[in-house]
Design an enzyme around this catalytic site. Structure first.
Site, PDB file in Angstrom:
ATOM      1  CB  SER A 190      16.171   4.082   4.748  1.00  0.00           C
ATOM      2  OG  SER A 190      15.603   4.566   3.544  1.00  0.00           O
TER       3      SER A 190
ATOM      4  CB  SER B  80       7.828   0.604  -1.771  1.00  0.00           C
ATOM      5  OG  SER B  80       6.976   1.724  -1.978  1.00  0.00           O
TER       6      SER B  80
END
Length: 385
Positions: free
Chosen positions: A89, A195
């Site tokens: 991420s 998300s």
């Protein structure tokens, strides 16, 4: 989330949400001290934290730090100081930076509705791209369901099914389609929830604005100007560049069972939410340049660092546009992101002035406490035990 993490709970929730041990295993967030002590010249506490991770079961750990005294690299277990690894991420900060650059050029407004750029894509079961802005994608206030929370996706991608499906190719539209089979987490702007679908959509928006793959925008706007020679957007390349060490996973919920080499996988399962590869040196160069204003005009950097609260239970953590602000136990605030993907758990953070930074990686996803490494480097706190 405890310091010992399992593949499915961590990777599915975040890829790794950047909210792995950094965000959630944080007794450090309570009762901060008024001042932050300087890290020792030999980074002894950080060395100890890396060794503690290996003692806890991580095959290998690597970290690099820079401060006013220079640069330091430390390893423990089976790792090299120049190892490249999948950053998960942390990719999100690169993506958000590109979109802020495009806004500065007048090519997009982050307050545009997603529908303007991706007509008809965010629809289904209550999702409506006409009511969601690009900004809400970047700070996770869109309410869009995360594809990595879908049970079927989890079975194929994070559990033992990974061994059969590791080379499957996923499309961004297909990933979004899975998310659209679920209801939103909340109405746009009404809450916060991490998300991965948000950043799949963000990558798609970049491609619509530029007419090219989002990875090319990352390369041309960030990687090449900063000379990040170990950083890449792999696309469909399943291999790892060298130098690198194997990435290991148990592919189970509870961290039990045999260990698997998961180094090779299809980056398409993560796309703009988490596919990039880098090393500790490049990640520090990137975050230091970003926070020092070398990549964004002042107005866009202010937007990026305007944060929203994550949770009442985590008062020391807030999220900007692809960028996290975290207050450590000593009161020191750091900016950056965490990331995890199969067999890889990473952190990259810097002080707001870009003067003290750290980037690190564990080549396992079921053990190790990355928060302890951050606390050690920025606060001088040695791991207990």
């Amino acid at each position: 989330m405890p310091a010992v993490r399992t593949t499915r709970t961590v990777l599915a929730a975040v890829l790794v949400a950047g909210l792995t041990a950094t965000a959630v295993a944080t007794p450090a967030l309570a009762a901060p001290a008024p001042t932050a002590p300087a890290a020792s010249a030999d980074h002894a506490a950080t060395r100890a934290a890396l060794r503690a991770a290996v003692d806890a079961g991580v095959p290998g750990a690597v970290a690099q730090a820079r401060d006013g005294r220079g640069e330091w690299t430390g390893t423990a277990g089976e790792r090299g100081g120049k190892d490249r690894f999948r950053v998960g991420s942390i990719t999100k900060t690169f993506v958000a930076t590109v979109l802020l650059q495009l806004q500065a050029e007048g090519r997009i407004d982050l307050d545009d509705p997603v529908e303007k750029w991706l007509p008809g894509v965010v629809r289904g079961n209550g999702h409506d791209g006409r009511r969601i802005t690009v900004r809400q994608l970047l700070n996770h206030t869109s309410g869009v369901y995360s594809v990595t929370s879908d049970p079927g996706f989890q079975e194929k991608v994070f559990g033992p099914g990974f061994l059969q499906h590791r080379y499957d190719r996923w499309t961004p539209r297909g990933l979004v389609g899975i998310a659209m089979t679920h209801a939103p987490d909340f109405a746009p702007g009404a809450g916060w929830n991490y998300s991965n679908t948000n950043y799949v959509l963000a990558g798609m928006v970049i491609e619509k604005v530029t007419g090219r793959p989002y990875g090319k925008a990352v390369e041309n706007r960030i990687v090449k100007p900063l000379k990040l020679r170990a950083t890449s957007v792999p696309g469909t390349d399943v291999t790892m560049p060298r130098p690198s060490s194997p990435a290991w996973s148990k592919l189970t919920d509870d961290g039990s069972g045999p260990v698997h080499d998961v180094s090779e996988l299809s980056p398409t399962l993560a796309y703009a939410a988490g596919e990039m590869i880098s090393d500790s040196n490049d990640l520090q160069t990137f975050y230091r340049a970003l926070l020092k204003g070398r990549l964004l005009p002042k107005a866009e950097l202010r937007e990026m660092t305007a944060t929203v609260p994550v949770s009442p239970e985590l008062p020391g953590l807030s999220y900007g546009l692809g960028l996290m602000k975290q207050k450590l136990s000593c009161g020191q605030e750091i900016w950056g992101h965490g990331g995890g993907i199969h067999g890889s758990s990473s952190e990259a953070h810097t002080t707001r002035d870009g003067g003290h930074s750290l980037a690190m990686n564990f080549n396992a996803d079921w053990a190790g406490d990355s928060t302890a490494v951050l606390e050690a480097e920025f606060c001088g706190v040695r791991p207990k035990g």
